[in-house]
Design a protein around this motif. Structure first.
Motif, PDB file in Angstrom:
ATOM      1  N   GLY A 334       0.133  -6.522  13.105  1.00 59.60           N
ATOM      2  CA  GLY A 334       0.389  -5.510  12.065  1.00 59.60           C
ATOM      3  C   GLY A 334      -0.724  -4.713  11.684  1.00 59.60           C
ATOM      4  O   GLY A 334      -0.677  -3.561  11.402  1.00 59.60           O
ATOM      5  N   CYS A 335      -2.079  -5.513  11.513  1.00 59.08           N
ATOM      6  CA  CYS A 335      -3.260  -4.511  11.084  1.00 59.08           C
ATOM      7  C   CYS A 335      -3.711  -3.376  11.804  1.00 59.08           C
ATOM      8  O   CYS A 335      -4.128  -2.394  11.529  1.00 59.08           O
ATOM      9  CB  CYS A 335      -4.510  -5.575  10.792  1.00 59.08           C
ATOM     10  N   SER A 336      -3.763  -4.001  13.263  1.00 59.36           N
ATOM     11  CA  SER A 336      -4.102  -2.957  14.189  1.00 59.36           C
ATOM     12  C   SER A 336      -3.083  -1.639  14.264  1.00 59.36           C
ATOM     13  O   SER A 336      -3.638  -0.469  14.442  1.00 59.36           O
ATOM     14  CB  SER A 336      -4.324  -3.481  15.488  1.00 59.36           C
ATOM     15  N   ALA A 337      -1.781  -1.996  13.984  1.00 59.17           N
ATOM     16  CA  ALA A 337      -0.928  -0.847  14.163  1.00 59.17           C
ATOM     17  C   ALA A 337      -1.061   0.059  12.936  1.00 59.17           C
ATOM     18  O   ALA A 337      -1.187   1.452  13.035  1.00 59.17           O
ATOM     19  CB  ALA A 337       0.675  -1.411  14.036  1.00 59.17           C
ATOM     20  N   TYR A 338      -1.242  -0.468  11.774  1.00 57.59           N
ATOM     21  CA  TYR A 338      -1.600   0.268  10.554  1.00 57.59           C
ATOM     22  C   TYR A 338      -2.830   0.902  10.346  1.00 57.59           C
ATOM     23  O   TYR A 338      -3.225   1.640   9.747  1.00 57.59           O
ATOM     24  CB  TYR A 338      -1.353  -0.565   9.278  1.00 57.59           C
ATOM     25  N   ALA A 339      -3.501   0.465  11.443  1.00 56.64           N
ATOM     26  CA  ALA A 339      -5.040   1.423  11.259  1.00 56.64           C
ATOM     27  C   ALA A 339      -5.178   1.980  12.708  1.00 56.64           C
ATOM     28  O   ALA A 339      -6.234   2.719  12.796  1.00 56.64           O
ATOM     29  CB  ALA A 339      -6.088   0.101  11.524  1.00 56.64           C
ATOM     30  N   GLY A 340      -4.227   2.175  13.437  1.00 60.14           N
ATOM     31  CA  GLY A 340      -4.265   3.112  14.624  1.00 60.14           C
ATOM     32  C   GLY A 340      -5.233   2.537  15.851  1.00 60.14           C
ATOM     33  O   GLY A 340      -5.749   3.075  16.122  1.00 60.14           O
ATOM     34  N   ILE A 341      -5.271   1.037  15.720  1.00 59.17           N
ATOM     35  CA  ILE A 341      -6.005   0.641  16.800  1.00 59.17           C
ATOM     36  C   ILE A 341      -5.381  -0.063  17.903  1.00 59.17           C
ATOM     37  O   ILE A 341      -4.888  -1.157  17.665  1.00 59.17           O
ATOM     38  CB  ILE A 341      -7.271  -0.500  16.257  1.00 59.17           C
ATOM     39  N   PRO A 342      -5.136   0.332  19.184  1.00 61.61           N
ATOM     40  CA  PRO A 342      -4.221  -0.537  20.064  1.00 61.61           C
ATOM     41  C   PRO A 342      -4.929  -1.426  20.621  1.00 61.61           C
ATOM     42  O   PRO A 342      -6.450  -1.156  20.789  1.00 61.61           O
ATOM     43  CB  PRO A 342      -4.007   0.796  21.300  1.00 61.61           C
ATOM     44  N   LEU A 343      -4.536  -2.649  20.734  1.00 63.77           N
ATOM     45  CA  LEU A 343      -5.573  -3.819  20.903  1.00 63.77           C
ATOM     46  C   LEU A 343      -5.806  -3.756  22.530  1.00 63.77           C
ATOM     47  O   LEU A 343      -6.843  -4.292  22.800  1.00 63.77           O
ATOM     48  CB  LEU A 343      -4.722  -5.016  20.711  1.00 63.77           C
TER      49      LEU A 343
END
Ligand code: SAH
Length: 472
Positions: A334-343
Motif C-alpha cells: 500500500g505505502c509503496s504504491a501511494y508513494a510511487g516506489i515500485p518495490l
C-alpha cells in the motif's frame, strides 16, 4: 432526496393511460404486469392495445381525454405526443391530488417511473430523477449482470419457507445466521440455476438441523488505512459480523463500514489505558465464537505479515472453531504504491525483503550481511525505534551511505506523509516521526519523485489522466 421511492400495489386497482401509441403501450405493459385494472383512452389505438382489449386484459375508451375519466382512478399516465393534452391531464390530476406521470416530462409529473431490474419478487428500481438517464441505464445494466436470474425463485421459495424456519429456530440472531449461511451456499444457487427447485427446498430443510449454534472467526486483513483498499470479501464479512475485534492500526474510516449493530472491541496495544494481551485476544475469539457469534478479527494490513495471525489461528484450531482468512494489502504494498516506489524494478532491484525492526525477546538477529547487498529492496516494518541499529548495521556491512530511503508515515491515509533521504540520514529523519511508519531502503526509492501520483503535501491525487483536468 428529490423523490421518495415507493413500491405501489396496483393489483385490481383502476388506472388510466391517456394515449394510444407506442409509448402508451410500454406503460400499459408495465401496469398489466403489476395486475392493474387498466383503461386506455385515445382517439386511435395501437393494434397491440386492441388485441389486449379483445382479450379482456384492458378497457379502451375511444375518445379524447375528459376530466370525468379520472374518477375512481388510483393513478394516471399521460402518454400522448401532444404537449397540450398531456398538460391538460396533469392539471386535472393535480387538481384531484391524483398521482400523475407525464412520460419524459418530470416537471409535470407527480411521480416518475424508474428503470427496473425485475427478479420478482426482488425488484430494483433506479432513478436519477431525470438528471442523468444514461448513468441510470449503465447502473441498471450492471445490476442486470450482477443479479442472477434465479434470484426471484430464491426469494419466492424463501418466502414460502419462512414460517417453517421461524418454528424450528426460535432465536432471532440464529435465524439470521441460518439465512446468511443458506444464501451464501453455492450449492443452493447452482440447484436453482439448473431449475432443480425440489432439491433446493430439500437442502433448505436439511440445513435446518445443521449445527449453526457455533459461530466462526474470520481473520480479515483491513489493509494499510485507505478504506477503498479493502477487499470485497472483507467488506462483506464486516457487514455480516456480530462482533469485531480490531487493532489500533485499523483506521476509523474502516471501522465506519462495520455493520451498525455489531459490537466493536478494541484489542490494540493502546486500547483505553490498559493493554489487551495477545493471549486474552485469543481467548476472546474462542469465547465469542462459542456463543454462536460471527466474529471478525480485523487487523491492519495483512494478518500473515507481522500480524500474529498464525498464532491466533493455532488457538482456534485447538478449540475446534471454524475460521477463514481474508488477505489484506500489506503496508509495504500500500505505502509503496501511494508513494510511487515500485518495490522491484529491472534496473534497480531484483528482490525485496520484508523485515521487522521489532523482535520477540531473545529472537534471532537479522542477517545484516545479506541485507546490505546492493540492488535489493529492504522494507522495514516497526523500525522507527530501531533506526539507529538499522543504519549502523547496513553501513557496517557495506551498503552505500547514499542509498535512497523513504519513510512513509500513515501511508495511504488522508494524512500520509512521505520523507525521502539517504541511508546516512536515517536516524535523523526517523526522529521527527510518530505513528505507523514503514521504511523502504534501496535504489528503487530514487523513482519516487518521478512516479508519485499522490501528493503528500496536500493529499491530492496528481492526475495523469488527460480526460480529468488536474485540480491542483
Ligand atoms: N500486518 C501489518 C503490519 C503490522 S506491524 C501489515 O501487513 O501491514 C505494524 C507496522 O506496520 C507499523 O509499525 C508500520 O511499520 C507498518 N504499517 C502498518 N500500516 C502502516 C501505514 N498505514 N503506514 C505506514 N506503515 C504502516
Amino acid at each position: 432526496m428529490d423523490y421518495l421511492p415507493i413500491f405501489t400495489k396496483l393489483e385490481n386497482r383502476p388506472c388510466l393511460v391517456v394515449g394510444g401509441g407506442d409509448v402508451a403501450l410500454r406503460k400499459v405493459h408495465l401496469l398489466l404486469k403489476a395486475g392493474a385494472d387498466v383503461t386506455v383512452c385515445a382517439p386511435q389505438f395501437h393494434s397491440s392495445l386492441l388485441q389486449k382489449a379483445e382479450a379482456k386484459q384492458l378497457k379502451t375508451v375511444q375518445q379524447s381525454f375528459t376530466t370525468e375519466m379520472l374518477k375512481g382512478k388510483w393513478l394516471v399516465i399521460a402518454a400522448t405526443n401532444h404537449r397540450s393534452v398531456n398538460q391538460q391531464v396533469a392539471d386535472a390530476a393535480n387538481e384531484l391530488q391524483l398521482l400523475v406521470n407525464v412520460v419524459d416530462d418530470p416537471e409535470h409529473s407527480s411521480f416518475i417511473m424508474p428503470s427496473i431490474v425485475d427478479r420478482s419478487p426482488i425488484i430494483v428500481a433506479i432513478s436519477s430523477g431525470g438528471k442523468a438517464p444514461v448513468l441510470a441505464r449503465l447502473i441498471r445494466e450492471r445490476l442486470e449482470a450482477l443479479l442472477p436470474m434465479h434470484l426471484g425463485r430464491l426469494a419466492t421459495i424463501s418466502g414460502e419457507f419462512r414460517h417453517r424456519v421461524k418454528k424450528v429456530i426460535k432465536d432471532v440472531s440464529l435465524r439470521r445466521r441460518y439465512w446468511e449461511k443458506l444464501f451464501g451456499n453455492g450449492q443452493l444457487a447452482s440447484l436453482l440455476e439448473k431449475g432443480q427447485t425440489d432439491k433446493a427446498i430439500k437442502l433448505m430443510e436439511n440445513s435446518l438441523t445443521a449445527d449453526i449454534t457455533c459461530g466462526d472467526v474470520a481473520l480479515v486483513g483491513a489493509g494499510p488505512g485507505d478504506p477503498s483498499l479493502l477487499t470485497l470479501k472483507a467488506l462483506q464479512l464486516m457487514q455480516q459480523a456480530d462482533v469485531v475485534l480490531y487493532d489500533r492500526l485499523v483506521s476509523a474510516d474502516i471501522l465506519d463500514l462495520v455493520r451498525r449493530d455489531a459490537d466493536l472491541i478494541s484489542v490494540g496495544k493502546h486500547a483505553g489505558n490498559h493493554e489487551v494481551t495477545q493471549s486474552r485476544t485469543n481467548e476472546m475469539l474462542v469465547e465469542y465464537a462459542r456463543q454462536g457469534k460471527k466474529v471478525v478479527r480485523l487487523k491492519g494490513g495483512d494478518s500473515f505479515i507481522f500480524g500474529r495471525g498464525g498464532e491466533e489461528l493455532e488457538e482456534l484450531v485447538e478449540a475446534g472453531i471454524a475460521f477463514q482468512v481474508v488477505p489484506g494489502i500489506t503496508a509495504a504494498s500500500g505505502c509503496s504504491a501511494y508513494a510511487g516506489i515500485p518495490l522491484t524494478h529491472r534496473d534497480f532491484s531484483q528482490s525485496v525483503t520484508f523485515v521487522t525492526g521489532h523482535r520477540k525477546e531473545g529472537g534471532k538477529d537479522l542477517n545484516w550481511e545479506a541485507l546490505s547487498i546492493s540492488n535489493q529492496t529492504l522494507v522495514v516494518y516497526m523500525g522507527l525505534l530501531q533506526s539507529e541499529e538499522i543504519q549502523t548495521q547496513l553501513l557496517r556491512f557495506g551498503r552505500s551511505k547514499d542509498t535512497p530511503i523513504a519513510l512513509i508515515n500513515k501511508g495511504t491515509r488522508s494524512d500520509q506523509h512521505v520523507v525521502l533521504g539517504k541511508l546516512s540520514e536515517l536516524v535523523q529523519l526517523a526522529g521527527g516521526l510518530q505513528g505507523p511508519t514503514i521504511m523502504i531502503i534501496g535504489e528503487v526509492v530514487s523513482l519516487a519523485n518521478k512516479l508519485a501520483w499522490f501528493n503528500p503535501e496536500n493529499n491530492q491525487k496528481l492526475s495523469r489522466d488527460p480526460f480529468l483536468v488536474n485540480l491542483t
